[in-house]
Design an enzyme around this catalytic site. Structure first.
Site, short mmCIF file in Angstrom:
data_model
loop_
_atom_site.label_atom_id
_atom_site.label_comp_id
_atom_site.label_asym_id
_atom_site.label_seq_id
_atom_site.Cartn_x
_atom_site.Cartn_y
_atom_site.Cartn_z
N LYS A 118 5.24 10.44 -0.38
CA LYS A 118 5.83 9.73 -1.44
C LYS A 118 5.22 10.29 -2.86
O LYS A 118 6.00 10.30 -3.92
CB LYS A 118 5.31 8.18 -1.63
N LYS A 203 13.51 10.34 8.86
CA LYS A 203 13.48 8.77 9.29
C LYS A 203 14.60 7.92 8.70
O LYS A 203 14.63 8.27 7.57
CB LYS A 203 12.10 8.36 8.90
N LYS A 206 15.00 3.04 3.48
CA LYS A 206 15.83 2.37 2.31
C LYS A 206 15.89 3.45 1.02
O LYS A 206 16.95 2.84 0.36
CB LYS A 206 15.10 0.92 1.69
P1 TYM Z 1 7.74 -0.68 5.41
O1 TYM Z 1 7.99 -1.96 4.60
O2 TYM Z 1 8.20 0.47 4.93
O3 TYM Z 1 8.37 -0.98 6.73
C1 TYM Z 1 8.39 -2.23 7.49
C2 TYM Z 1 8.41 -2.16 8.96
O4 TYM Z 1 9.44 -1.47 9.56
C3 TYM Z 1 9.22 -0.05 10.07
N1 TYM Z 1 10.25 0.85 9.81
C4 TYM Z 1 10.83 1.38 10.88
N2 TYM Z 1 10.64 1.42 12.23
C5 TYM Z 1 11.43 2.43 12.90
N3 TYM Z 1 12.09 3.11 12.52
C6 TYM Z 1 12.19 3.31 10.99
N4 TYM Z 1 13.26 4.22 10.54
C7 TYM Z 1 11.48 2.55 10.13
N5 TYM Z 1 11.56 2.30 8.75
C8 TYM Z 1 10.62 1.39 8.70
C9 TYM Z 1 7.82 0.19 9.57
O5 TYM Z 1 7.15 1.07 10.57
C10 TYM Z 1 7.10 -1.09 9.41
O6 TYM Z 1 6.47 -1.73 10.72
N6 TYM Z 1 2.80 -0.12 4.89
C11 TYM Z 1 3.73 -0.97 5.27
C12 TYM Z 1 3.74 -2.55 5.17
C13 TYM Z 1 2.53 -3.05 5.19
C14 TYM Z 1 2.00 -3.51 6.69
C15 TYM Z 1 0.79 -4.08 6.30
C16 TYM Z 1 2.33 -3.34 8.04
C17 TYM Z 1 1.66 -3.63 4.29
N7 TYM Z 1 0.49 -4.18 5.01
C18 TYM Z 1 -0.01 -4.61 7.33
C19 TYM Z 1 1.49 -3.82 9.03
C20 TYM Z 1 0.40 -4.50 8.77
C21 TYM Z 1 5.24 -0.60 4.98
O7 TYM Z 1 5.40 0.08 3.97
O8 TYM Z 1 6.19 -0.76 5.85
#
Ligand code: TYM
Length: 341
Positions: A118, A203, A206
């Site tokens: 990022k 991947k 968004k």
């Molecule tokens: P974020 O907001 O990027 O994504 C949320 C969840 O969606 C999953 N995900 C995917 N899974 C499969 N294929 C994809 N292409 C894909 N894109 C997104 C992510 O793996 C995630 O589970 N850091 C985290 C948010 C977070 C979090 C936490 C998660 C903050 N605190 C505590 C678990 C526990 C994030 O940026 O997810």
């Protein structure tokens, strides 16, 4: 140390930046819905403090927070069965994150691949916010503030959950306690890594350049159909066995998406469509996706029409979250030696 003395509790979160994709749904939300039930207490969070590690327009952030909450509700997160809230309404997250900033080591943060992706490199990386760098320690705080034992995430979050275990272990070791559990990342099933529809090596996210790369949870039926029909593939038909997908990332991705949407394994999908051409498989996948996703996007729209109700649900969720979080943070302060009068 095992997690056995801890109540089985799930925590997971999603950032309210830029809407929800099929990756978020299959890698996270759909699996969160399945984990609701007697085996776990489930705590799900719209992580708005994580979103602001990169610039967010304030109005878009507020609306995005509601939209992600609506997406979770529309997908089947039940606010009676689960605690559903937005992170900034529980200030204990930020407080515990500060303590973890003092536990985690700079060297650990330097190894985080998502920061490198990022922030870029060289001069670009220097312009990244300090919050983006410290992001994984806030994520550890999210999880450990609830003594969560299980963290269902997509594969891209594995390294962050592993870091959470390192932070818990170091805290326990430094203070000679057995206070924080070593949370288990739950990364399973065909939806854990949904790839970009135009490039199977990336991947689905968004923030990709073209909207054709991803399915948004707000896409209508025609758009979903069009995106799957135009998805990049190789010219070969589907193989007879799942091994035949191993060096075909785009084909594997479409089979995995079909499997995740229909609660099947990739093997079962291949058994149903052995040797099928794309002219057969893509329309079948498009129909399946429309069938599963259109009702969710319709329900999201309905929920978004009553913002006050979403706000009410999130505030109630935050109250319930604090019932768990406040005593854990207090005990943490006591362990660390922070005086409370
Ligand atoms: P974020 O907001 O990027 O994504 C949320 C969840 O969606 C999953 N995900 C995917 N899974 C499969 N294929 C994809 N292409 C894909 N894109 C997104 C992510 O793996 C995630 O589970 N850091 C985290 C948010 C977070 C979090 C936490 C998660 C903050 N605190 C505590 C678990 C526990 C994030 O940026 O997810």
């Amino acid at each position: 140390m095992t997690a056995t003395k801890f109540t089985p509790r799930v925590f997971s979160g999603i950032k309210p930046s830029g809407g929800l994709t099929l990756g978020n749904y299959l890698g996270a939300i759909k699996r969160w819905v399945d984990m609701q039930g007697p085996s776990f207490e489930t705590v799900y969070c719209v992580v708005d403090l994580h979103a602001i590690t990169v610039w967010q327009d304030p109005k878009d952030l507020r609306d995005g927070t509601r939209e992600v909450a609506a997406g979770m509700l529309a997908s089947g997160i039940d606010p009676e069965k689960s605690i559903l809230f937005n992170q900034s309404q529980v200030p204990e997250h930020a407080e515990l994150a500060w303590i973890f900033n003092c536990v985690a080591r700079v060297g650990w943060m330097n190894r985080m691949t998502q920061f490198k992706d990022k922030a870029g490199s060289g001069k670009d990386a220097e312009k990244a916010s300090l919050g983006l760098y410290a992001y994984p320690s806030l994520m550890a705080a999210d999880i450990l503030l609830y003594h969560a034992t299980h963290v269902p995430v997509g594969e891209d979050q594995k390294q962050h959950v592993e870091l959470t275990r390192d932070i818990a272990a170091k805290f326990n070791h430094d203070f000679g306690v057995d206070f924080f559990p070593l949370a288990t990342p739950v990364i399973e099933g065909p939806g854990m890594r949904v790839m970009n529809l135009r490039d199977g090596s990336k991947k689905m996210s968004k923030s990709g350049e073209s909207d054709m790369e991803r399915i948004n949870m707000t896409d209508d039926a025609d758009t979903i159909s069009k995106k799957f029909k135009k998805a990049k593939t190789d010219p070969e038909p589907l193989p007879e066995t799942v091994e035949g997908l191993s060096s075909r990332p785009e084909a594997k991705n479409l089979v995995d998406i079909y499997a995740a949407l229909s609660n099947m394994t990739a093997e079962q999908v291949i058994a149903q469509y052995p040797g099928a051409g794309w002219g057969t498989f893509k329309p079948a996948l498009a129909d399946l996706a429309v069938d599963k996703l259109a009702p969710i996007s319709t329900e999201m729209k309905r929920l978004m029409a009553d913002k006050a109700e979403i706000d009410r649900l999130l505030a109630r969720g935050a109250e319930r979250a604090r019932e768990i979080a406040t005593p854990i943070l207090r005990q943490t302060y006591d362990i660390v030696g922070l005086l409370r009068s």
